[in-house]
Design a protein around this motif. Structure first.
Motif, PDB file in Angstrom:
ATOM      1  N   SER A   4     -11.679   4.378   9.320  1.00 48.62           N
ATOM      2  CA  SER A   4     -12.405   4.931   8.468  1.00 48.62           C
ATOM      3  C   SER A   4     -12.284   6.348   8.217  1.00 48.62           C
ATOM      4  O   SER A   4     -12.044   7.238   9.373  1.00 48.62           O
ATOM      5  CB  SER A   4     -13.655   4.271   8.439  1.00 48.62           C
ATOM      6  N   ASP A  46       0.670  -1.289   0.046  1.00 52.76           N
ATOM      7  CA  ASP A  46       0.132  -0.142   0.038  1.00 52.76           C
ATOM      8  C   ASP A  46       0.784   1.153  -0.079  1.00 52.76           C
ATOM      9  O   ASP A  46       0.370   2.386   0.125  1.00 52.76           O
ATOM     10  CB  ASP A  46      -0.907   0.113   1.153  1.00 52.76           C
ATOM     11  N   VAL A  78     -13.342  -3.158   3.314  1.00 52.33           N
ATOM     12  CA  VAL A  78     -12.756  -2.518   2.174  1.00 52.33           C
ATOM     13  C   VAL A  78     -13.376  -2.924   0.776  1.00 52.33           C
ATOM     14  O   VAL A  78     -13.936  -2.263  -0.229  1.00 52.33           O
ATOM     15  CB  VAL A  78     -11.261  -2.727   2.094  1.00 52.33           C
ATOM     16  N   ARG A 132     -12.682  11.052  11.474  1.00 55.19           N
ATOM     17  CA  ARG A 132     -11.842   9.977  11.182  1.00 55.19           C
ATOM     18  C   ARG A 132     -12.183   8.996  12.456  1.00 55.19           C
ATOM     19  O   ARG A 132     -12.210   9.550  13.398  1.00 55.19           O
ATOM     20  CB  ARG A 132     -10.348  10.470  11.068  1.00 55.19           C
ATOM     21  N   GLN A 167      -1.255   5.116  -7.719  1.00 56.98           N
ATOM     22  CA  GLN A 167      -1.911   5.262  -6.583  1.00 56.98           C
ATOM     23  C   GLN A 167      -2.113   6.626  -6.212  1.00 56.98           C
ATOM     24  O   GLN A 167      -1.224   7.362  -5.672  1.00 56.98           O
ATOM     25  CB  GLN A 167      -1.596   4.335  -5.266  1.00 56.98           C
ATOM     26  N   THR A 203      -4.145   9.608  -3.330  1.00 59.48           N
ATOM     27  CA  THR A 203      -4.899   9.734  -2.023  1.00 59.48           C
ATOM     28  C   THR A 203      -6.103  10.139  -2.197  1.00 59.48           C
ATOM     29  O   THR A 203      -6.723  10.904  -3.018  1.00 59.48           O
ATOM     30  CB  THR A 203      -4.119  10.804  -1.281  1.00 59.48           C
ATOM     31  N   GLU A 204      -7.177   9.355  -1.636  1.00 58.86           N
ATOM     32  CA  GLU A 204      -8.458   9.471  -1.652  1.00 58.86           C
ATOM     33  C   GLU A 204      -9.094  10.600  -0.705  1.00 58.86           C
ATOM     34  O   GLU A 204      -8.548  10.565   0.387  1.00 58.86           O
ATOM     35  CB  GLU A 204      -9.318   8.086  -1.408  1.00 58.86           C
ATOM     36  N   TYR A 233     -13.658   3.033   4.248  1.00 62.67           N
ATOM     37  CA  TYR A 233     -12.759   2.468   5.009  1.00 62.67           C
ATOM     38  C   TYR A 233     -11.265   2.472   4.422  1.00 62.67           C
ATOM     39  O   TYR A 233     -11.061   2.248   3.295  1.00 62.67           O
ATOM     40  CB  TYR A 233     -13.014   0.897   5.427  1.00 62.67           C
ATOM     41  N   GLN A 234     -10.466   3.212   5.308  1.00 60.86           N
ATOM     42  CA  GLN A 234      -9.233   3.088   4.910  1.00 60.86           C
ATOM     43  C   GLN A 234      -8.201   2.794   6.218  1.00 60.86           C
ATOM     44  O   GLN A 234      -7.604   3.406   6.886  1.00 60.86           O
ATOM     45  CB  GLN A 234      -8.578   4.588   4.679  1.00 60.86           C
ATOM     46  N   LYS A 276     -13.776  -0.565  -4.350  1.00 53.41           N
ATOM     47  CA  LYS A 276     -13.927  -0.104  -2.906  1.00 53.41           C
ATOM     48  C   LYS A 276     -15.391   0.491  -2.704  1.00 53.41           C
ATOM     49  O   LYS A 276     -15.688   1.281  -3.239  1.00 53.41           O
ATOM     50  CB  LYS A 276     -12.716   0.791  -2.585  1.00 53.41           C
ATOM     51  N   ARG A 323      -4.763  -3.686   9.469  1.00 53.14           N
ATOM     52  CA  ARG A 323      -4.875  -4.874   8.306  1.00 53.14           C
ATOM     53  C   ARG A 323      -4.090  -6.037   8.590  1.00 53.14           C
ATOM     54  O   ARG A 323      -4.389  -7.159   8.497  1.00 53.14           O
ATOM     55  CB  ARG A 323      -4.355  -4.170   7.081  1.00 53.14           C
ATOM     56  N   LYS A 348       2.561   4.394  -1.507  1.00 52.72           N
ATOM     57  CA  LYS A 348       2.209   5.209  -2.216  1.00 52.72           C
ATOM     58  C   LYS A 348       3.308   5.620  -3.287  1.00 52.72           C
ATOM     59  O   LYS A 348       3.236   5.575  -4.340  1.00 52.72           O
ATOM     60  CB  LYS A 348       1.679   6.559  -1.697  1.00 52.72           C
TER      61      LYS A 348
END
Length: 485
Positions: free
Chosen positions: A162, A133, A198, A158, A141, A143-144, A177-178, A239, A184, A135
């Motif tokens: 999530s 994961d 996720v 936050r 990839q 940033t969301e 969800y992050q 996602k 994880r 970046k």
């Protein structure tokens, strides 16, 4: 293997992790050997290789274990994965005794190899998941963000796993969800699968019905639904966005009133078999899952967990082990829930009405199906081990069940054969005379003796699984053969 699966980026990460871990492992193994300076059991004068720890055991544990991790992480087809994991496990388990048998290592060398290999395997998995994961390893990839530039009144909150966009104008709370690296890793170690909230559609759908059930229970308790409902689950390119209703109000403090409310709700939820950690008064963050509405009600806004725990819920420990719900993560004790509905049917109907009770039972049915599908998509080795352990040591229940089943085995077999004869008679495969003759033959004394044994074999096949069932059936037949001699 990863290249064959079309996972080029993952193969690159595996190469980086593999080379780095292997290099450090070889260096560490050599350094430990030089520190301990233990010779092999039967070494020649010119043999300068240290025995401690066992390099074969260490390397096999790390390599085979990491291949098993990849198989579980990328969800191989179960018909391929189970045999593969079995072979890998046998390879790891047998290499140690083999090295002792060959007199290449002392038992403590092998034990150290397993211990260090297991620890190094955890490091390898952690590094792999971190890099997966990272970046900086992928320019694609990004940033969301959930911030909506056209919504000046929107806010973001936050949690541990999530990010939530609160949109008062639309009346929605959109959660994405992050989960961080540690969350994880903990979930994978617990269930050998990716974090469910996720990309696991069954987990999200189960969350919908879990909230519906919880809402009905709060309506039963307080006369109103005090759980934020789910509006939709949106698939955003694999996602998922979990959209619930926005609950206006203010945050609450962890004061006496809130703790008493949480204790009351969690007690009822526990009696009904629901997971309770998110609203457990012993959870220091449970109050953050509540909002006080303008009407003064305390409403639950979050019931989805972030961390798995090895601590079984009070009152559900036996049933959790029996069902394999270990470790614990948003699990439901369905036998307990069904019993709760049956025992409280009258009061539930009085508080919810016939339609509300029917909706509750409907939600429970859907929830059970979705939880089963969710768990079936995870490997859950520890849960399987817990279930097998419970069955192995629960001899009293097994004996009682077996005795009751065996006592009616001959009658069950007789009924089975008669039903088959009658079906063939209806289908025209047998004449009436042939059917009567067969039934008469099955009623004879000689056939009844054999019928009992056949019935016992059928019953044992249903109660005991391979290989225990095969062994018990053999012992049953052997005992009667010996008695006849």
């Amino acid at each position: 293997m990863l290249l064959l699966m079309g996972k080029t980026r993952e193969a690159l990460i595996f190469g980086i992790v593999g080379v780095t871990i292997a290099s450090v492992a070889i260096l560490g193994d050599y350094t430990l050997g030089q520190i301990v300076t233990r010779g092999r059991p039967f070494s020649s004068p010119g043999d300068t290789f240290a025995a401690f720890p066992s390099g074969h055991v260490f390397g096999t544990t790390v390599f085979f274990g990491f291949v098993a991790f990849l198989a579980a992480h990328y969800r191989w087809n179960k018909k391929l994965m189970i045999p593969t994991l079995t072979l890998l496990a046998l390879g790891v388990l047998l290499v140690g005794p083999a090295r002792i048998y060959e007199q290449a290592h002392w038992p403590t060398d092998v034990a150290a190899g397993y211990l260090l290999g297991g620890l190094w395997l955890l490091v390898a998995i952690a590094v792999y998941m971190y890099l997966h994961d990272a970046k900086w390893l992928s320019s694609l990839q990004k940033t969301e963000t959930l911030l909506d530039e056209d919504c000046p009144s929107c806010l973001t909150e936050r949690s541990i796993a999530s990010l939530v966009l609160l949109n008062p104008e639309k009346g929605t709370a959109t959660k994405v969800y992050q989960p961080p690296f540690l969350v994880r890793v903990i979930y994978w170690l617990a269930f050998q699968a990716r974090f469910p909230y996720v990309a696991n559609q069954f987990a999200f759908k189960a969350a919908i019905y879990r909230r519906k059930v919880a809402g009905k229970l709060t309506q039963h308790m307080f006369g109103k639904d005090l759980v934020a409902g789910v509006l939709s689950v949106n698939d955003n390119g694999g996602k998922y966005e979990f959209v619930t209703e926005f609950i206006p109000g203010e945050k609450v403090e962890n004061d006496t009133e809130v703790r008493e409310y949480l204790a009351q709700v969690s007690e009822t939820f526990s009696q009904a078999g629901l997971s309770v950690w998110q609203i457990n008064p012993h959870n220091p963050h449970a109050h953050t899952n509540l909002i006080r509405t303008p009407q003064g009600d305390l409403k639950i806004i979050d019931l989805e967990s972030a961390l798995a725990t090895p601590f079984l819920p009070k009152g559900q420990r036996r049933s959790a082990m029996k069902a394999g719900n270990f470790p614990v993560f948003d699990d439901i004790d369905f036998p307990r829930m069904r019993a709760f509905l049956a025992d409280n049917a009258a009061s539930l109907e009085a508080s919810l009405g016939p339609k509300g009770l029917a909706e509750l039972e409907h939600s429970v049915g859907h929830l059970q199906e979705l939880i089963h599908s969710w768990k079936a998509s995870d490997l859950r080795l520890w849960g399987r081990l817990a279930k097998w352990t419970y069955r192995f040591f629960n001899w009293k229940a097994t004996y009682t069940t077996s005795k009751a089943a065996v006592s009616g085995a001959d009658a069950a077999t007789q009924s089975f054969f008669n039903a088959g004869i009658e079906r063939w008679d209806r289908e025209g495969r047998l004449e009436t005379a042939e059917s009567d003759a067969l039934k008469g033959y099955l009623s004879s004394r000689e056939v009844n003796v054999a019928m009992r044994h056949l019935g016992v074999h059928l019953v044992m096949s249903a109660i005991f699984r391979f290989p225990i069932g095969s062994a018990i059936r053999f012992l049953w037949t052997l005992s009667f053969w010996l008695n006849s001699k």
